[in-house]
Design a protein around this motif. Sequence first.
Motif, PDB file in Angstrom:
ATOM      1  N   LEU A  95     -16.616  12.883 -13.653  1.00 46.23           N
ATOM      2  CA  LEU A  95     -15.689  12.710 -14.764  1.00 46.23           C
ATOM      3  C   LEU A  95     -16.077  11.445 -15.510  1.00 46.23           C
ATOM      4  CD1 LEU A  95     -12.942  13.728 -16.044  1.00 46.23           C
ATOM      5  CD2 LEU A  95     -11.854  11.976 -14.631  1.00 46.23           C
ATOM      6  N   ARG A  96     -16.419  11.581 -16.793  1.00 44.37           N
ATOM      7  CA  ARG A  96     -16.837  10.432 -17.599  1.00 44.37           C
ATOM      8  C   ARG A  96     -15.659  10.000 -18.469  1.00 44.37           C
ATOM      9  NH1 ARG A  96     -21.204  10.175 -21.036  1.00 44.37           N
ATOM     10  NH2 ARG A  96     -21.555   8.076 -20.206  1.00 44.37           N
ATOM     11  N   VAL A  97     -15.222   8.750 -18.280  1.00 47.57           N
ATOM     12  CA  VAL A  97     -14.019   8.222 -18.927  1.00 47.57           C
ATOM     13  C   VAL A  97     -14.385   6.977 -19.723  1.00 47.57           C
ATOM     14  CG1 VAL A  97     -11.683   7.329 -18.555  1.00 47.57           C
ATOM     15  CG2 VAL A  97     -12.616   9.069 -16.996  1.00 47.57           C
ATOM     16  N   ASN A  98     -13.812   6.866 -20.921  1.00 43.40           N
ATOM     17  CA  ASN A  98     -13.992   5.680 -21.757  1.00 43.40           C
ATOM     18  C   ASN A  98     -12.617   5.097 -22.076  1.00 43.40           C
ATOM     19  OD1 ASN A  98     -13.998   4.643 -24.854  1.00 43.40           O
ATOM     20  ND2 ASN A  98     -15.905   4.090 -23.835  1.00 43.40           N
ATOM     21  N   ALA A  99     -12.529   3.756 -22.098  1.00 42.65           N
ATOM     22  CA  ALA A  99     -11.246   3.106 -22.378  1.00 42.65           C
ATOM     23  C   ALA A  99     -11.480   1.743 -22.988  1.00 42.65           C
ATOM     24  CB  ALA A  99     -10.421   2.978 -21.091  1.00 42.65           C
ATOM     25  N   PHE A 103      -7.308  -2.921 -21.561  1.00 43.30           N
ATOM     26  CA  PHE A 103      -6.492  -1.931 -20.868  1.00 43.30           C
ATOM     27  C   PHE A 103      -7.182  -1.461 -19.592  1.00 43.30           C
ATOM     28  CE2 PHE A 103      -4.991   2.342 -19.935  1.00 43.30           C
ATOM     29  CZ  PHE A 103      -3.622   2.137 -19.914  1.00 43.30           C
ATOM     30  N   GLY A 104      -8.491  -1.277 -19.654  1.00 43.99           N
ATOM     31  CA  GLY A 104      -9.232  -0.834 -18.483  1.00 43.99           C
ATOM     32  C   GLY A 104      -9.183  -1.841 -17.357  1.00 43.99           C
ATOM     33  N   VAL A 105      -9.407  -3.116 -17.682  1.00 41.30           N
ATOM     34  CA  VAL A 105      -9.427  -4.156 -16.655  1.00 41.30           C
ATOM     35  C   VAL A 105      -8.037  -4.358 -16.062  1.00 41.30           C
ATOM     36  CG1 VAL A 105      -9.782  -6.617 -16.253  1.00 41.30           C
ATOM     37  CG2 VAL A 105     -11.436  -5.334 -17.618  1.00 41.30           C
ATOM     38  N   LEU A 106      -7.009  -4.407 -16.918  1.00 34.93           N
ATOM     39  CA  LEU A 106      -5.663  -4.743 -16.455  1.00 34.93           C
ATOM     40  C   LEU A 106      -4.945  -3.581 -15.784  1.00 34.93           C
ATOM     41  CD1 LEU A 106      -4.453  -6.853 -19.516  1.00 34.93           C
ATOM     42  CD2 LEU A 106      -5.141  -7.716 -17.271  1.00 34.93           C
ATOM     43  N   HIS A 107      -5.227  -2.346 -16.218  1.00 34.20           N
ATOM     44  CA  HIS A 107      -4.401  -1.228 -15.755  1.00 34.20           C
ATOM     45  C   HIS A 107      -5.194  -0.018 -15.267  1.00 34.20           C
ATOM     46  CE1 HIS A 107      -0.932  -3.340 -17.390  1.00 34.20           C
ATOM     47  NE2 HIS A 107      -1.609  -3.498 -18.522  1.00 34.20           N
ATOM     48  N   LEU A 108      -6.252   0.357 -15.983  1.00 38.60           N
ATOM     49  CA  LEU A 108      -6.886   1.639 -15.679  1.00 38.60           C
ATOM     50  C   LEU A 108      -7.653   1.614 -14.360  1.00 38.60           C
ATOM     51  CD1 LEU A 108      -7.197   4.484 -16.750  1.00 38.60           C
ATOM     52  CD2 LEU A 108      -9.265   3.759 -17.948  1.00 38.60           C
ATOM     53  N   GLY A 109      -8.205   0.456 -13.988  1.00 39.31           N
ATOM     54  CA  GLY A 109      -8.979   0.389 -12.757  1.00 39.31           C
ATOM     55  C   GLY A 109      -8.197   0.863 -11.556  1.00 39.31           C
ATOM     56  N   ARG A 110      -6.979   0.360 -11.380  1.00 38.89           N
ATOM     57  CA  ARG A 110      -6.172   0.746 -10.208  1.00 38.89           C
ATOM     58  C   ARG A 110      -5.719   2.199 -10.306  1.00 38.89           C
ATOM     59  NH1 ARG A 110      -1.488  -3.570 -11.347  1.00 38.89           N
ATOM     60  NH2 ARG A 110      -3.334  -4.649 -12.102  1.00 38.89           N
ATOM     61  N   ILE A 111      -5.524   2.697 -11.537  1.00 36.58           N
ATOM     62  CA  ILE A 111      -5.136   4.099 -11.707  1.00 36.58           C
ATOM     63  C   ILE A 111      -6.291   5.009 -11.307  1.00 36.58           C
ATOM     64  CG2 ILE A 111      -4.495   5.846 -13.417  1.00 36.58           C
ATOM     65  CD1 ILE A 111      -2.952   3.654 -14.914  1.00 36.58           C
ATOM     66  N   VAL A 112      -7.500   4.655 -11.710  1.00 34.97           N
ATOM     67  CA  VAL A 112      -8.688   5.430 -11.324  1.00 34.97           C
ATOM     68  C   VAL A 112      -8.889   5.389  -9.813  1.00 34.97           C
ATOM     69  CG1 VAL A 112     -11.215   5.492 -11.458  1.00 34.97           C
ATOM     70  CG2 VAL A 112      -9.864   5.255 -13.544  1.00 34.97           C
ATOM     71  N   ASP A 113      -8.678   4.220  -9.202  1.00 38.04           N
ATOM     72  CA  ASP A 113      -8.819   4.106  -7.745  1.00 38.04           C
ATOM     73  C   ASP A 113      -7.900   5.092  -7.032  1.00 38.04           C
ATOM     74  OD1 ASP A 113     -10.587   2.098  -8.246  1.00 38.04           O
ATOM     75  OD2 ASP A 113      -9.254   0.460  -7.675  1.00 38.04           O
ATOM     76  N   SER A 123     -16.200  12.313  -8.839  1.00 38.82           N
ATOM     77  CA  SER A 123     -16.797  10.999  -9.075  1.00 38.82           C
ATOM     78  C   SER A 123     -16.472  10.588 -10.507  1.00 38.82           C
ATOM     79  CB  SER A 123     -18.321  11.042  -8.894  1.00 38.82           C
ATOM     80  OG  SER A 123     -18.664  11.429  -7.584  1.00 38.82           O
ATOM     81  N   VAL A 124     -16.158   9.316 -10.710  1.00 39.27           N
ATOM     82  CA  VAL A 124     -15.782   8.827 -12.038  1.00 39.27           C
ATOM     83  C   VAL A 124     -16.817   7.834 -12.548  1.00 39.27           C
ATOM     84  CG1 VAL A 124     -14.082   7.474 -13.345  1.00 39.27           C
ATOM     85  CG2 VAL A 124     -13.302   9.178 -11.697  1.00 39.27           C
ATOM     86  N   GLU A 125     -17.251   8.035 -13.785  1.00 43.36           N
ATOM     87  CA  GLU A 125     -18.072   7.058 -14.504  1.00 43.36           C
ATOM     88  C   GLU A 125     -17.173   6.455 -15.585  1.00 43.36           C
ATOM     89  OE1 GLU A 125     -21.572   8.945 -16.012  1.00 43.36           O
ATOM     90  OE2 GLU A 125     -22.362   9.422 -14.011  1.00 43.36           O
ATOM     91  N   LEU A 126     -16.711   5.231 -15.353  1.00 39.82           N
ATOM     92  CA  LEU A 126     -15.758   4.571 -16.256  1.00 39.82           C
ATOM     93  C   LEU A 126     -16.486   3.542 -17.102  1.00 39.82           C
ATOM     94  CD1 LEU A 126     -12.887   3.889 -17.238  1.00 39.82           C
ATOM     95  CD2 LEU A 126     -12.666   2.383 -15.240  1.00 39.82           C
ATOM     96  N   THR A 127     -16.407   3.701 -18.418  1.00 44.12           N
ATOM     97  CA  THR A 127     -17.008   2.773 -19.364  1.00 44.12           C
ATOM     98  C   THR A 127     -15.906   2.105 -20.170  1.00 44.12           C
ATOM     99  OG1 THR A 127     -18.974   4.174 -19.574  1.00 44.12           O
ATOM    100  CG2 THR A 127     -18.629   2.515 -21.286  1.00 44.12           C
ATOM    101  N   LEU A 128     -15.936   0.774 -20.212  1.00 43.91           N
ATOM    102  CA  LEU A 128     -14.939   0.015 -20.976  1.00 43.91           C
ATOM    103  C   LEU A 128     -15.598  -0.527 -22.229  1.00 43.91           C
ATOM    104  CD1 LEU A 128     -13.175  -1.904 -18.067  1.00 43.91           C
ATOM    105  CD2 LEU A 128     -12.630   0.342 -19.036  1.00 43.91           C
ATOM    106  N   ASP A 129     -15.007  -0.211 -23.369  1.00 49.61           N
ATOM    107  CA  ASP A 129     -15.637  -0.543 -24.646  1.00 49.61           C
ATOM    108  C   ASP A 129     -14.563  -0.487 -25.718  1.00 49.61           C
ATOM    109  OD1 ASP A 129     -17.218  -0.758 -26.921  1.00 49.61           O
ATOM    110  OD2 ASP A 129     -18.788   0.520 -26.115  1.00 49.61           O
ATOM    111  N   ILE A 144      -9.300   6.904 -23.465  1.00 50.59           N
ATOM    112  CA  ILE A 144      -7.986   6.324 -23.711  1.00 50.59           C
ATOM    113  C   ILE A 144      -8.050   5.616 -25.056  1.00 50.59           C
ATOM    114  CG2 ILE A 144      -6.166   4.851 -22.809  1.00 50.59           C
ATOM    115  CD1 ILE A 144      -7.081   7.215 -20.991  1.00 50.59           C
ATOM    116  N   ARG A 145      -7.132   5.954 -25.937  1.00 51.03           N
ATOM    117  CA  ARG A 145      -7.104   5.313 -27.249  1.00 51.03           C
ATOM    118  C   ARG A 145      -5.705   4.799 -27.549  1.00 51.03           C
ATOM    119  NH1 ARG A 145     -11.359   8.998 -30.739  1.00 51.03           N
ATOM    120  NH2 ARG A 145     -13.196   8.246 -29.609  1.00 51.03           N
ATOM    121  N   ILE A 146      -5.671   3.611 -28.117  1.00 50.65           N
ATOM    122  CA  ILE A 146      -4.400   2.955 -28.425  1.00 50.65           C
ATOM    123  C   ILE A 146      -4.374   2.740 -29.933  1.00 50.65           C
ATOM    124  CG2 ILE A 146      -2.954   0.943 -27.971  1.00 50.65           C
ATOM    125  CD1 ILE A 146      -4.596   0.659 -25.317  1.00 50.65           C
ATOM    126  N   ARG A 147      -3.774   3.683 -30.631  1.00 51.88           N
ATOM    127  CA  ARG A 147      -3.785   3.655 -32.098  1.00 51.88           C
ATOM    128  C   ARG A 147      -2.878   4.758 -32.621  1.00 51.88           C
ATOM    129  NH1 ARG A 147      -8.671   3.530 -34.511  1.00 51.88           N
ATOM    130  NH2 ARG A 147      -9.396   2.187 -32.844  1.00 51.88           N
TER     131      ARG A 147
END
Length: 305
Positions: A95-99, A103-113, A123-129, A144-147
């Motif tokens: 699963l390839r995820v972008n965020a 948001f990724g550092v503060l919240h998404l990491g523990r959610i993915v775990d 398996s997750v490939e998480l890219t923060l950008d 994940i988009r915040i807009r």
Amino acid sequence: MIRDLDALRTFVTIATLGNFARASDKLGISRANASKRVADLEAELGVKLINRTTRSMSLTEAGRTLLATAETMFGLLESAEQDIRSAAAVPRGVLRVNAPMSFGVLHLGRIVDAFLLECPEVSVELTLDDRVVNLVDEGYDVAIRIRNLSDSSLTARRLAPARMVICAAPAYLERRGEPDRPQDLTTHDCLVYDYLARQNLWCFTRDGQNADIRIGGRLHSNNGDVLVQAAVDGLGIMLAPTFIAHEALRSGALRPLLRDWSAVEPSLFAVMPPGRVDVLKVRSFVEHLAKAIGKEPYWDRDLPL
């Protein structure tokens, strides 16, 4: 419509490996057969896909376009096949995820775990950008988009509001005074997020009245954590997302301002390329994400606003 999927898969393998010989070995066919398949595919499409010399190869523009689409298509076929073959379908595959970075550092990491613990065959490939990636061209399953999303070919699920708050450190307010109305912000040092859709324009509303304020300041950044720290250090006023600033607000390091006005807020979305929402691993992840965040995001609970 391309009729020969073997030829298309051969092209994708060659383009991915960058070499006819290695691709032939992986596919278990001769190099001559691989070359013929690509030639037949080019003839069917009426375009050249690969530039070849005796020593190197490169994709044409048409080849790059076809590769991105074909990789997505084969990924969908693979996921569908896995789901169909499994009598007790369980999420599986990559699963390839972008965020966004903060948001990724503060919240998404523990959610993915937690998701990985629930789904051991994923398996997750998480890219923060913080830039807005092209999900189709870059091969992402979900972002994940915040807009405020404009019309799009992407499938989007709204997860929660993304609350925004005007705030500053007590030290800054003692030095510069507190704004009483949005228009007062024009005389203050404001901390500007570069990826905001209209970075120098902050928009407020109250009782049906709108106030769009053009602001300025000495610090611009494309990272919200940097700006929150600058606000805590007393460098200016920030329009901060609560998912970054919640701890500073709770501790009193940042004080909410203009409480009788509301900043125009975006929303938190999960967005997916066409067709991905029905892929089990994607659907499972988005459901897990929505449950973990909650309709009222956990970071907004009990804020002193």
